[in-house]
Design a protein around this motif. Structure first.
Motif, PDB file in Angstrom:
ATOM      1  N   ARG A 171      14.996   1.540 -95.526  1.00  0.00           N
ATOM      2  CA  ARG A 171      14.474   1.544 -96.926  1.00  0.00           C
ATOM      3  C   ARG A 171      12.980   1.696 -97.080  1.00  0.00           C
ATOM      4  N   GLY A 172      12.166   2.166 -98.071  1.00  0.00           N
ATOM      5  CA  GLY A 172      10.827   2.182 -98.240  1.00  0.00           C
ATOM      6  C   GLY A 172      10.317   1.527 -99.725  1.00  0.00           C
ATOM      7  N   CYS A 173      10.379   0.262 -99.546  1.00  0.00           N
ATOM      8  CA  CYS A 173      10.020  -0.130-101.039  1.00  0.00           C
ATOM      9  C   CYS A 173       8.626  -0.131-100.828  1.00  0.00           C
ATOM     10  N   SER A 174       7.871   0.106-102.325  1.00  0.00           N
ATOM     11  CA  SER A 174       6.525   0.175-102.250  1.00  0.00           C
ATOM     12  C   SER A 174       5.810  -1.131-102.323  1.00  0.00           C
ATOM     13  N   PHE A 175       6.348  -2.438-102.251  1.00  0.00           N
ATOM     14  CA  PHE A 175       5.988  -3.550-102.069  1.00  0.00           C
ATOM     15  C   PHE A 175       5.842  -4.188-100.775  1.00  0.00           C
ATOM     16  N   CYS A 176       6.761  -3.737 -99.886  1.00  0.00           N
ATOM     17  CA  CYS A 176       7.165  -4.456 -98.681  1.00  0.00           C
ATOM     18  C   CYS A 176       6.496  -3.834 -97.555  1.00  0.00           C
ATOM     19  N   ALA A 177       6.032  -4.804 -96.572  1.00  0.00           N
ATOM     20  CA  ALA A 177       5.388  -4.304 -95.186  1.00  0.00           C
ATOM     21  C   ALA A 177       6.158  -4.259 -94.077  1.00  0.00           C
ATOM     22  N   VAL A 178       7.376  -4.193 -94.110  1.00  0.00           N
ATOM     23  CA  VAL A 178       8.230  -4.316 -92.969  1.00  0.00           C
ATOM     24  C   VAL A 178       8.194  -2.881 -92.615  1.00  0.00           C
ATOM     25  N   LYS A 179       8.402  -2.563 -91.403  1.00  0.00           N
ATOM     26  CA  LYS A 179       8.359  -0.917 -90.934  1.00  0.00           C
ATOM     27  C   LYS A 179       9.707  -0.115 -91.298  1.00  0.00           C
ATOM     28  N   THR A 180       9.397   1.098 -91.627  1.00  0.00           N
ATOM     29  CA  THR A 180      10.547   1.821 -91.887  1.00  0.00           C
ATOM     30  C   THR A 180      10.676   3.208 -91.127  1.00  0.00           C
ATOM     31  N   SER A 181      11.866   3.502 -90.896  1.00  0.00           N
ATOM     32  CA  SER A 181      12.595   4.430 -90.284  1.00  0.00           C
ATOM     33  C   SER A 181      13.777   5.065 -90.803  1.00  0.00           C
ATOM     34  N   ARG A 182      14.024   6.437 -90.571  1.00  0.00           N
ATOM     35  CA  ARG A 182      15.427   6.779 -90.904  1.00  0.00           C
ATOM     36  C   ARG A 182      16.506   6.360 -89.709  1.00  0.00           C
ATOM     37  N   ALA A 183      15.640   6.443 -88.498  1.00  0.00           N
ATOM     38  CA  ALA A 183      16.659   5.918 -87.306  1.00  0.00           C
ATOM     39  C   ALA A 183      16.048   4.953 -86.688  1.00  0.00           C
ATOM     40  N   PRO A 184      16.457   3.639 -86.990  1.00  0.00           N
ATOM     41  CA  PRO A 184      15.784   2.485 -86.235  1.00  0.00           C
ATOM     42  C   PRO A 184      16.746   2.430 -85.022  1.00  0.00           C
ATOM     43  N   PRO A 185      16.067   1.658 -84.008  1.00  0.00           N
ATOM     44  CA  PRO A 185      16.579   1.258 -82.759  1.00  0.00           C
ATOM     45  C   PRO A 185      17.992   0.728 -83.129  1.00  0.00           C
ATOM     46  N   PRO A 186      18.960   1.009 -81.858  1.00  0.00           N
ATOM     47  CA  PRO A 186      20.460   0.497 -82.176  1.00  0.00           C
ATOM     48  C   PRO A 186      20.441  -1.161 -82.203  1.00  0.00           C
ATOM     49  N   LEU A 187      21.520  -1.812 -82.563  1.00  0.00           N
ATOM     50  CA  LEU A 187      21.687  -3.336 -82.860  1.00  0.00           C
ATOM     51  C   LEU A 187      21.538  -3.773 -81.490  1.00  0.00           C
ATOM     52  N   ASP A 188      21.270  -5.206 -81.427  1.00  0.00           N
ATOM     53  CA  ASP A 188      21.224  -5.857 -80.053  1.00  0.00           C
ATOM     54  C   ASP A 188      22.695  -6.547 -80.217  1.00  0.00           C
ATOM     55  N   LEU A 189      23.567  -6.318 -79.414  1.00  0.00           N
ATOM     56  CA  LEU A 189      24.515  -6.914 -79.340  1.00  0.00           C
ATOM     57  C   LEU A 189      24.538  -8.323 -79.118  1.00  0.00           C
ATOM     58  N   GLU A 190      23.639  -8.906 -78.363  1.00  0.00           N
ATOM     59  CA  GLU A 190      23.403 -10.291 -77.963  1.00  0.00           C
ATOM     60  C   GLU A 190      22.804 -11.087 -79.128  1.00  0.00           C
ATOM     61  N   GLU A 191      22.355 -10.592 -80.196  1.00  0.00           N
ATOM     62  CA  GLU A 191      21.666 -11.043 -81.119  1.00  0.00           C
ATOM     63  C   GLU A 191      22.326 -12.362 -81.850  1.00  0.00           C
ATOM     64  N   PRO A 192      23.577 -12.289 -82.137  1.00  0.00           N
ATOM     65  CA  PRO A 192      24.214 -13.630 -82.481  1.00  0.00           C
ATOM     66  C   PRO A 192      24.329 -14.730 -81.796  1.00  0.00           C
ATOM     67  N   ARG A 193      24.136 -14.516 -80.262  1.00  0.00           N
ATOM     68  CA  ARG A 193      24.090 -15.482 -79.504  1.00  0.00           C
ATOM     69  C   ARG A 193      22.474 -15.816 -79.353  1.00  0.00           C
ATOM     70  N   LYS A 194      21.798 -15.160 -79.336  1.00  0.00           N
ATOM     71  CA  LYS A 194      20.371 -15.603 -79.141  1.00  0.00           C
ATOM     72  C   LYS A 194      19.942 -16.336 -80.539  1.00  0.00           C
ATOM     73  N   VAL A 195      20.198 -15.896 -81.631  1.00  0.00           N
ATOM     74  CA  VAL A 195      19.854 -16.453 -82.970  1.00  0.00           C
ATOM     75  C   VAL A 195      20.059 -18.014 -83.194  1.00  0.00           C
ATOM     76  N   ALA A 196      21.638 -18.209 -82.587  1.00  0.00           N
ATOM     77  CA  ALA A 196      22.234 -19.529 -82.351  1.00  0.00           C
ATOM     78  C   ALA A 196      21.469 -20.425 -81.562  1.00  0.00           C
ATOM     79  N   GLU A 197      21.354 -19.693 -80.375  1.00  0.00           N
ATOM     80  CA  GLU A 197      20.305 -20.625 -79.369  1.00  0.00           C
ATOM     81  C   GLU A 197      18.802 -20.976 -80.000  1.00  0.00           C
ATOM     82  N   ALA A 198      18.369 -20.216 -80.560  1.00  0.00           N
ATOM     83  CA  ALA A 198      17.185 -20.624 -81.031  1.00  0.00           C
ATOM     84  C   ALA A 198      17.255 -21.669 -82.359  1.00  0.00           C
ATOM     85  N   VAL A 199      18.357 -21.596 -83.108  1.00  0.00           N
ATOM     86  CA  VAL A 199      18.381 -22.470 -84.246  1.00  0.00           C
ATOM     87  C   VAL A 199      18.697 -23.945 -83.618  1.00  0.00           C
TER      88      VAL A 199
END
Length: 409
Positions: A171-199
């Protein structure tokens, strides 16, 4: 020549000079503003200046003859106008620079320099995680990552709002500083494990999870979001708040996340209805957000809190804000946050107003006492995942859990 005819001659000559100067000045401006050929501007200006110089020379000779005849020194010669300085933007239209409002003194945040901040940043970098704190340039990063001291001077636990599914939004909201693209990189399948480890490493009992929009995915990331929440809920005693996308209003996808085991379902309405088209991406919308929040309440487990956030300072008025609060309560929203919109870069929407802390306090009181929200966090630096709200929500959720246990006995 009589004095009457002499005066008439001088007035006629002066009028001719002024008209010529005005005509040449206008011609010069038009050439500079609307011609795409700089050399053409120079030629036209030179011709105009030549004609004006010749006329001045002829009138000067005639003027000298008259003054010699009258025995008078005559009037002071007119001096030419300075060249016009016109700043031209692309397309040949004069550029108008918007006036930028100065930041008030109350917008001061804790600096991001503490050891807790450095430690948490190290964990985020090591695991390759993204945080909305960094991507959205949150002013509270020093306080949240560094741990805010309590009344006794003891530093509280550090926390961060983890942003899953990458750091690039579709998305491209006019207030938001997050990067935008129509085709972002694929999901990281290891992300659920990494997030739990960090928390786990941070030793938290309350975590806020958010994500970018992923319109490029078949399920817009709802399945991945659900998996991350379920992995986090394996941590004993951990409360999870999820700030979700709108999933384009697909209520089946909303159900998938709302039933994942989270404790707080948050989705931001961002601004009042009147300003939605100017502030948010065209795929988002006021009615769609209300629908998502209403359905999450119905599809989630008993006791699930729903939450949303409104930015102030974008041009809204009091009636707009009251109507928004009324609509949110009619759709079962429990918790509301108000915060000051801050322009991330010059490319984003400008701030229309800096709302005072006193006005924020007033809206908190109105929201809780008049509209019946369970909690309203309101202040210039409050954000949707602001830690001050976490402390209250944590206690509220604990109380609800105790009540449910008591009722089941």
């Amino acid at each position: 020549m009589t004095s009457t005819s002499s005066g008439k001659f001088f007035r006629t000559a002066a009028t001719t000079i002024l008209r010529t100067r005005r005509r040449d000045s206008d011609a010069s401006f038009c050439c500079r503003a609307f011609s795409s050929n700089p050399s053409a501007v120079t030629v036209e200006t030179t011709k105009g200046a030549g004609r004006l110089a010749a006329l001045r020379s002829r009138l000067a000779k005639e003027d000298a003859t008259v003054h010699n005849f009258l025995g008078s020194a005559g009037p002071t010669p007119l001096t030419p106008n300075p060249p016009l300085a016109v700043e031209v933007s692309q397309g040949g239209v004069p550029a108008v620079k918007p006036k930028k409002l100065p930041k008030p003194s109350w917008l001061k945040a804790q600096p991001a320099t503490s050891e807790n901040y450095k430690s948490l940043r190290s964990t985020v970098r090591k695991l390759g995680l993204a945080t909305v704190c960094e991507e959205a340039r949150c002013p509270n990063i020093g306080e949240c990552w560094g741990g805010k001291p309590d009344a006794d001077g003891n530093t509280g636990p550090a926390t961060a709002t983890i942003m899953i599914m990458g750091d690039t939004c579709t998305r491209g909201c006019s207030f938001c500083a997050v990067k935008t693209s129509r085709a972002p990189p694929p999901l990281d399948l290891e992300e659920p494990r990494k997030v739990a480890e960090a928390v786990k490493s941070w030793g938290l009992d309350y975590i806020v999870l958010t994500s970018v929009d992923r319109d490029d995915l078949d399920d817009q990331g709802a399945g991945h979001f659900r998996e991350v929440v379920q992995r986090l809920k394996e941590v004993p005693g951990l409360l999870v708040e999820a700030l979700t996308p709108d999933f384009r209003g697909d209520l089946d996808l909303v159900t998938k996340v709302a039933s994942s085991g989270l404790d707080v379902y948050a989705h931001n309405i961002e601004t009042v209805e009147r300003l939605q088209p100017r502030v948010r991406d065209r795929r988002a919308g006021y009615a769609q957000t209300l629908s998502v929040l209403r359905h999450a309440k119905q599809a989630g487990p008993q006791g699930l809190l729903t939450k949303t956030s409104v930015m102030l300072g974008l041009g809204e008025n009091d009636d707009d804000i009251r109507k928004t609060m009324e609509d949110l309560r009619e759709n079962g929203v429990d918790v509301l946050t108000f915060g000051q919109y801050l322009q991330p870069t010059k490319r984003h929407l400008a701030v229309k107003e800096y709302v005072t802390p006193e006005k924020f306090d007033e809206w908190a009181k109105v929201g809780e006492e008049e509209y019946g929200f369970k909690y309203v966090a309101s202040g210039p630096l409050v954000r949707s995942s602001y830690r001050a709200g976490e402390f209250y929500l944590k206690n509220l959720l604990r109380e609800q859990q105790e009540q449910q246990k008591y009722q089941s006995v």
